[in-house]
Design an enzyme around this catalytic site. Structure first.
Site, mmCIF file in Angstrom:
data_model
loop_
_atom_site.group_PDB
_atom_site.id
_atom_site.type_symbol
_atom_site.label_atom_id
_atom_site.label_comp_id
_atom_site.label_asym_id
_atom_site.label_seq_id
_atom_site.Cartn_x
_atom_site.Cartn_y
_atom_site.Cartn_z
ATOM 1 N N VAL A 1 -18.075 2.729 -4.499
ATOM 2 C CA VAL A 1 -18.005 1.703 -3.906
ATOM 3 C C VAL A 1 -19.908 1.990 -3.410
ATOM 4 O O VAL A 1 -20.375 0.825 -4.072
ATOM 5 C CB VAL A 1 -17.629 1.343 -2.908
ATOM 6 C CG1 VAL A 1 -18.053 -0.458 -2.355
ATOM 7 C CG2 VAL A 1 -16.120 1.292 -3.113
ATOM 8 N N GLY B 1 -22.314 5.142 3.801
ATOM 9 C CA GLY B 1 -21.095 5.662 3.067
ATOM 10 C C GLY B 1 -21.913 5.518 1.539
ATOM 11 O O GLY B 1 -21.719 4.495 0.595
ATOM 12 N N GLY C 1 -20.704 6.750 -1.857
ATOM 13 C CA GLY C 1 -19.273 6.684 -2.588
ATOM 14 C C GLY C 1 -19.425 6.258 -3.750
ATOM 15 O O GLY C 1 -20.127 5.348 -4.538
ATOM 16 N N LYS D 1 0.784 -1.189 0.029
ATOM 17 C CA LYS D 1 -0.144 -0.233 -0.365
ATOM 18 C C LYS D 1 0.629 1.360 0.201
ATOM 19 O O LYS D 1 2.202 1.543 0.566
ATOM 20 C CB LYS D 1 -0.441 -0.016 1.472
ATOM 21 C CG LYS D 1 -1.916 1.379 1.224
ATOM 22 C CD LYS D 1 -3.208 -0.053 0.534
ATOM 23 C CE LYS D 1 -5.213 1.193 0.654
ATOM 24 N NZ LYS D 1 -5.356 0.256 -0.349
#
Ligand code: PHE
Length: 367
Positions: free
Chosen positions: A201, A197, A199, A94
């Site tokens: 996804v 959420g 957003g 990452k």
């Protein structure tokens, strides 16, 4: 800022970066301080056992650089487990970029090109795609200097675009496997699902759930998202503060991590948690808390592999869209194995998923 005044790495929760690194069981960390943008870049390579290490690039403000490093280390490990549980030939990594609150968006492209150059210099040690705070448009810019190690470019730049839709499809399949395990019926028709959420996804997931006949409730802080889903599509809305209290069959964290903790778990009124966010639990003790409340937890790293897997498969392994979809269906099978292993071995679902991932890693280590 002149050369002599680069900010020192600070302590986070009393833990010095050296201690964080000492405790971490990964392979290497590349650290770059970009003086021009006053930004820290941490690329954590956790494992390259299953294949080249890959993971998204997260870009946001942190209270101090050590917190960004800690995030990179944890998220890179999560990527290893994500790919390993799916037995997908990539290792975990990452990148976390800690920008300052004064980050000048006008210089964003120039900064991203410097970041791309660093990735190219690593020569394939690290491959990346979008994550929190970065988009496919950003990947196009990073790829100008970082190709061929950059994924999920926009279609006009020759990529497969956002990883959000395939991630959402994987979450949807995970919900079906969960419904099958809990209710004996994989169909989500009539099930109440709370999506926290809306957003990239979460928003895509809401659409799939509506198509499947589920009763969707969502929460979000973003005015644009609220307007779209509540006012234009008529989806039931709950405020972010009361999302945890809403009765539902499945609670789906699709925003940032760490949302499940002592306080929020006590409030949950769902049968299962199945979401896309990375690292949903605040601490390991939360697994027991969920179990005590009779909530089935679908391990995040099993549920949310879809985007990374489908995009990488299509861009690097020649998968067609149909083949990608078929591979995403594997998430259903893996999660079912996780639930069954947890039940027969009396393990937490997280421990069961780790065991499956560890077995796949061990097999790679052997030969
Ligand atoms: N954000 C993705 C994840 O956490 C990372 C990713 C996207 C990696 C696309 C490769 C390709 O899984």
């Amino acid at each position: 800022m002149n050369d002599l005044q680069a900010p020192p790495l600070q302590r986070m929760n009393g833990e010095h970066p050296w201690e964080l690194l000492q405790r971490w069981r990964g392979e290497a960390v590349i650290v770059n301080y970009d003086r021009e943008a006053d930004a820290w870049i941490f690329i954590a390579i956790h494992s390259s056992l299953l294949g080249p290490a890959a993971g998204g690039t997260r870009m946001k403000c942190y209270d101090d650089p050590a917190a960004a490093l800690a995030d990179a280390l944890d998220l890179a490990e999560a990527m290893t487990y994500k790919y390993a549980a799916a037995n997908f030939p990539r290792g975990g990594a990452k990148a976390v970029i800690a920008i300052s609150p004064a980050f000048n968006q006008a210089n964003r492209a120039a900064f991203l090109r410097r970041y791309g150059k660093l990735i190219r210099q690593l020569g394939g040690l690290f491959r990346t795609g979008p994550d929190v705070g970065t988009s496919s448009d950003d990947m196009d810019v990073i790829a100008e200097t970082g190709a061929p190690y950059i994924h999920a470019l926009t279609p006009k730049a020759g990529g497969k675009g956002s990883s959000s839709p395939p991630t959402a499809l994987g979450v949807f399949y995970a919900m079906e496997a969960t419904a099958k395990f809990l209710f004996g019926d994989a169909s989500l028709g009539g099930r109440r699902v709370l999506v926290q959420g809306a957003g990239g996804v979460g928003g895509n997931l809401i659409g799939r759930l509506l198509d499947a006949g589920a009763k969707v409730i969502f929460s979000d802080e973003n005015e644009v998202a609220i307007k779209h889903f509540r006012d234009e599509l008529g989806v039931e809305f709950v405020s972010p503060e009361s999302a945890f209290d809403a009765p539902c069959d499945i609670f789906s964290p699709c925003a940032l991590g760490g949302v499940l903790n002592r306080e929020t778990i006590a409030r949950l009124r769902c049968r299962a948690v199945v979401g896309a966010a990375n690292r949903q639990l605040a601490e390991p003790g939360d697994l027991q808390r969920l179990e005590d409340r009779g909530v089935l937890y679908a391990p995040d790293f099993v549920v949310n592999v879809g985007g990374a897997m489908a995009i990488t498969g299509m861009e690097s392994m020649g998968w067609s869209e149909a083949e990608a979809k078929e591979h995403l269906g594997g998430i259903r099978d893996t999660l079912q194995r996780v639930y069954e292993l947890a039940r027969t071995e009396k393990l937490s679902t997280d421990a069961a998923a780790r065991r499956i991932a560890d077995e796949n890693l061990e097999r790679a280590r052997q030969g």
